[in-house]
Motif scaffolding. Structure first.
Motif, PDB file in Angstrom:
ATOM      1  N   LEU A 350      66.615  79.838  38.480  1.00 26.14           N
ATOM      2  CA  LEU A 350      66.407  80.868  37.460  1.00 26.14           C
ATOM      3  C   LEU A 350      67.726  81.377  36.906  1.00 26.14           C
ATOM      4  O   LEU A 350      68.769  81.311  37.559  1.00 26.14           O
ATOM      5  CB  LEU A 350      65.621  82.037  38.059  1.00 26.14           C
ATOM      6  N   ASP A 351      67.659  81.925  35.692  1.00 19.26           N
ATOM      7  CA  ASP A 351      68.840  82.521  35.069  1.00 19.26           C
ATOM      8  C   ASP A 351      69.260  83.778  35.836  1.00 19.26           C
ATOM      9  O   ASP A 351      68.415  84.485  36.403  1.00 19.26           O
ATOM     10  CB  ASP A 351      68.544  82.894  33.614  1.00 19.26           C
ATOM     11  N   GLU A 352      70.554  84.046  35.818  1.00 16.88           N
ATOM     12  CA  GLU A 352      71.067  85.221  36.517  1.00 16.88           C
ATOM     13  C   GLU A 352      70.451  86.509  35.979  1.00 16.88           C
ATOM     14  O   GLU A 352      70.195  87.446  36.741  1.00 16.88           O
ATOM     15  CB  GLU A 352      72.595  85.284  36.396  1.00 16.88           C
ATOM     16  N   GLU A 353      70.215  86.568  34.661  1.00 13.98           N
ATOM     17  CA  GLU A 353      69.642  87.773  34.069  1.00 13.98           C
ATOM     18  C   GLU A 353      68.252  88.060  34.633  1.00 13.98           C
ATOM     19  O   GLU A 353      67.894  89.208  34.897  1.00 13.98           O
ATOM     20  CB  GLU A 353      69.567  87.643  32.541  1.00 13.98           C
ATOM     21  N   VAL A 354      67.472  87.005  34.832  1.00 13.62           N
ATOM     22  CA  VAL A 354      66.126  87.165  35.402  1.00 13.62           C
ATOM     23  C   VAL A 354      66.224  87.661  36.834  1.00 13.62           C
ATOM     24  O   VAL A 354      65.503  88.584  37.247  1.00 13.62           O
ATOM     25  CB  VAL A 354      65.355  85.823  35.336  1.00 13.62           C
ATOM     26  N   LYS A 355      67.127  87.063  37.609  1.00 10.14           N
ATOM     27  CA  LYS A 355      67.282  87.471  39.008  1.00 10.14           C
ATOM     28  C   LYS A 355      67.722  88.931  39.116  1.00 10.14           C
ATOM     29  O   LYS A 355      67.201  89.689  39.955  1.00 10.14           O
ATOM     30  CB  LYS A 355      68.271  86.536  39.720  1.00 10.14           C
ATOM     31  N   GLU A 356      68.667  89.331  38.290  1.00  9.55           N
ATOM     32  CA  GLU A 356      69.151  90.707  38.335  1.00  9.55           C
ATOM     33  C   GLU A 356      68.056  91.692  37.942  1.00  9.55           C
ATOM     34  O   GLU A 356      67.912  92.754  38.557  1.00  9.55           O
ATOM     35  CB  GLU A 356      70.367  90.873  37.412  1.00  9.55           C
ATOM     36  N   TRP A 357      67.261  91.327  36.928  1.00 12.63           N
ATOM     37  CA  TRP A 357      66.182  92.215  36.503  1.00 12.63           C
ATOM     38  C   TRP A 357      65.171  92.379  37.632  1.00 12.63           C
ATOM     39  O   TRP A 357      64.700  93.491  37.910  1.00 12.63           O
ATOM     40  CB  TRP A 357      65.493  91.643  35.264  1.00 12.63           C
ATOM     41  N   ARG A 358      64.850  91.297  38.299  1.00 16.58           N
ATOM     42  CA  ARG A 358      63.886  91.370  39.393  1.00 16.58           C
ATOM     43  C   ARG A 358      64.415  92.202  40.554  1.00 16.58           C
ATOM     44  O   ARG A 358      63.669  92.983  41.163  1.00 16.58           O
ATOM     45  CB  ARG A 358      63.499  89.959  39.852  1.00 16.58           C
ATOM     46  N   ALA A 359      65.702  92.051  40.851  1.00 19.13           N
ATOM     47  CA  ALA A 359      66.289  92.843  41.940  1.00 19.13           C
ATOM     48  C   ALA A 359      66.244  94.330  41.610  1.00 19.13           C
ATOM     49  O   ALA A 359      65.877  95.164  42.457  1.00 19.13           O
ATOM     50  CB  ALA A 359      67.723  92.392  42.193  1.00 19.13           C
ATOM     51  N   ASN A 360      66.622  94.690  40.395  1.00 16.56           N
ATOM     52  CA  ASN A 360      66.618  96.099  39.994  1.00 16.56           C
ATOM     53  C   ASN A 360      65.204  96.673  39.994  1.00 16.56           C
ATOM     54  O   ASN A 360      64.984  97.817  40.400  1.00 16.56           O
ATOM     55  CB  ASN A 360      67.253  96.252  38.604  1.00 16.56           C
ATOM     56  N   THR A 361      64.257  95.869  39.527  1.00 15.51           N
ATOM     57  CA  THR A 361      62.862  96.322  39.494  1.00 15.51           C
ATOM     58  C   THR A 361      62.347  96.592  40.901  1.00 15.51           C
ATOM     59  O   THR A 361      61.705  97.616  41.160  1.00 15.51           O
ATOM     60  CB  THR A 361      61.981  95.265  38.804  1.00 15.51           C
ATOM     61  N   LEU A 362      62.639  95.681  41.816  1.00 21.29           N
ATOM     62  CA  LEU A 362      62.159  95.850  43.198  1.00 21.29           C
ATOM     63  C   LEU A 362      62.803  97.057  43.864  1.00 21.29           C
ATOM     64  O   LEU A 362      62.154  97.794  44.618  1.00 21.29           O
ATOM     65  CB  LEU A 362      62.438  94.575  43.999  1.00 21.29           C
ATOM     66  N   MET A 363      64.074  97.289  43.581  1.00 18.53           N
ATOM     67  CA  MET A 363      64.733  98.442  44.186  1.00 18.53           C
ATOM     68  C   MET A 363      64.193  99.761  43.643  1.00 18.53           C
ATOM     69  O   MET A 363      64.153 100.768  44.355  1.00 18.53           O
ATOM     70  CB  MET A 363      66.251  98.363  43.959  1.00 18.53           C
ATOM     71  N   GLU A 364      63.775  99.775  42.387  1.00 16.00           N
ATOM     72  CA  GLU A 364      63.161 100.986  41.847  1.00 16.00           C
ATOM     73  C   GLU A 364      61.841 101.275  42.547  1.00 16.00           C
ATOM     74  O   GLU A 364      61.501 102.434  42.814  1.00 16.00           O
ATOM     75  CB  GLU A 364      62.947 100.841  40.328  1.00 16.00           C
ATOM     76  N   ILE A 365      61.095 100.232  42.846  1.00 15.33           N
ATOM     77  CA  ILE A 365      59.854 100.406  43.599  1.00 15.33           C
ATOM     78  C   ILE A 365      60.166 100.952  44.989  1.00 15.33           C
ATOM     79  O   ILE A 365      59.526 101.888  45.474  1.00 15.33           O
ATOM     80  CB  ILE A 365      59.100  99.064  43.695  1.00 15.33           C
ATOM     81  N   GLN A 366      61.169 100.381  45.632  1.00 20.83           N
ATOM     82  CA  GLN A 366      61.531 100.825  46.978  1.00 20.83           C
ATOM     83  C   GLN A 366      62.072 102.245  46.969  1.00 20.83           C
ATOM     84  O   GLN A 366      61.896 102.985  47.951  1.00 20.83           O
ATOM     85  CB  GLN A 366      62.547  99.875  47.604  1.00 20.83           C
TER      86      GLN A 366
END
Length: 442
Positions: A350-366
């Motif tokens: 996957l593109d780095e932008e996709v990975k970073e977006w997913r990481a940020n999204t998951l951390m907001e949930i946490q």
């Protein structure tokens, strides 16, 4: 004039233990250890090479410190650790600023390497990573006097497809129980109250040198050492988390009700490509079993997002898993493509932008999960290890058994006359952002 040596440690707490041993060996040789790099005539950079961000930090640190040859007292720059174990040739070819190299299996030779570097010979000691921690080596603990890490094993045999640890650290190798207990005893006589047991795979402890899984026995033995008040477990591999281990943590009052167990993902198809043990059903059942037997337990896990082939649907289900599981602590990492690991050959990177977006999204949930979990502690009376005093706000600051050093939250304590390093009982009155506040009980 005595040469002055500064050790810069990057990466994990396992690296920190290696640096503490190097400090002890250097001190024994008669060199002076300093904390200010501007005073140092020799600097040792103990590097991390686990993921791209860590490698970049290591390289940038080496280059920045190399400038001190022109602006300060620096005579020799030595590089140790995971980066040198894995990239010896590249470092030698591309960074002439380096005056010596030592790998993960040779740092017990560090005093000789310093001698040779100062003599201008550019020593290189990078062999197979088979260092034996059962050797009696000196150690200068860099953590506060009341807490210390103890490495119970080195290397890893699990061969997760994304992980380069076996390349850099070698196969799994347990220390003997006698060696570990001797070190813990020595640390306790120096005032250490909290022992954090660490390894690449703690739950596998003893299987290579004894007749089975020996972590429960080891934890009980460590807790029996006079002076030890807390025993904390890190990096528990879920595939080896036994009922006996759960019972040991539940029943022994000196073992922190804190479990650091990296799950890495929730979805079966991703776990299979990662070559991780079990499936989501197994993880859910294990966590439920732990929480049933240890009701007040704090659980930390880590998740990798953006693994090759992780679909949007996979990620959405992972988000639901994190909401549902209500982990007390969660670390999120983006997948890093590491040379010579099987995952690099998988399809669907996957593109780095996709990975970073997913990481940020998951951390907001946490973030919201952590807030809810912290609020459940309000009203509880818990033991807190007092670590420092904030004079501006007139509060003591410490950690509960539910918070590991440096990576988790803190407790702010008011209305109490305490001492640094003591265990105090605290009634939690309210939750802050990832932290708690309360009143000390006299």
């Amino acid at each position: 004039m005595t040469e002055k040596i500064k050790i810069v440690t990057l990466g994990c707490d396992k690296n920190l233990v290696d640096s503490e041993i190097m400090s002890g060996l250097i001190h024994e040789r008669g060199y002076e250890l300093v904390t200010n790099e501007l005073e140092a005539t020799v600097i040792i950079v103990n590097t991390c090479g686990f993921i791209d961000a860590a490698k970049e930090e290591s390289v940038n640190t080496i280059l920045e410190l190399a400038d001190l040859k022109e602006t300060a007292q620096l005579k020799a720059l030595i590089v140790s650790g995971c980066l040198t174990q894995r990239y010896k040739e590249q470092l030698l070819d591309e960074m002439p600023e380096i005056d010596g190299i030592v790998g993960t299996g040779d740092f017990d030779k560090i005093a000789t390497i310093v001698d040779e570097a100062l003599a201008g010979s550019k020593p290189i000691h990078v062999g197979n990573p088979v260092f034996n921690y059962d050797q009696a080596l000196p150690r200068k603990v860099a953590t506060p006097r009341y807490t210390a890490y103890v490495k119970i094993a080195e290397g890893c045999d699990n061969n997760c497809t994304f992980c380069s640890i076996p390349i850099m650290r070698g196969n799994f190798r347990s220390r003997t129980m006698e060696s570990i207990l001797a070190e813990v005893t020595q640390l306790a006589t120096q005032g250490v109250k909290e022992i954090s047991l660490i390894a690449q795979d703690s739950t596998n402890y003893g299987t290579d040198i004894y007749d089975g899984f020996k972590l429960p026995e080891l934890m009980n033995q460590v807790s029996n050492v006079q002076g030890v008040e807390w025993v904390r477990l890190h990096y528990a591999y879920p595939g080896f988390f036994s009922d006996e281990l759960i019972e040991t943590i539940a029943s022994n009052p000196k073992i922190c009700k804190y479990i650091d167990m990296p799950l890495q993902h929730s979805e079966d198809n991703v776990l299979k490509r990662m070559r991780r043990p079990g499936r989501q059903r197994d993880a859910r059942e294990l966590v439920q079993k732990i929480r049933t037997r240890i009701p007040n337990v704090a659980m930390r896990t880590s998740i990798i997002v953006g693994f090759p082939g992780e679909t949007e649907a996979d990620f959405n289900r992972l988000c639901e898993f994190v909401r549902d599981m209500q982990f007390d602590k969660l670390g999120v990492f983006t997948y890093s493509r590491e040379e010579d690991t099987p995952a690099t050959r998988l399809k669907g990177h996957l593109d780095e932008e996709v990975k970073e977006w997913r990481a940020n999204t998951l951390m907001e949930i946490q973030r919201e999960v952590s807030k809810q979990v912290s609020e459940k502690r309000i009203g509880q009376v818990i033991d807190v290890l007092v670590e420092r005093y904030d004079g501006r706000n007139d509060v003591f600051i410490g950690r509960s058994q539910f918070d590991a050093p440096e990576i988790d939250g803190e407790v702010f304590i008011s209305n109490s006359k305490l001492s640094i390093g003591e265990l105090a009982q605290v009634r939690i009155t309210h939750a802050l952002e990832f932290d708690l506040a309360g009143e000390g009980i006299q």
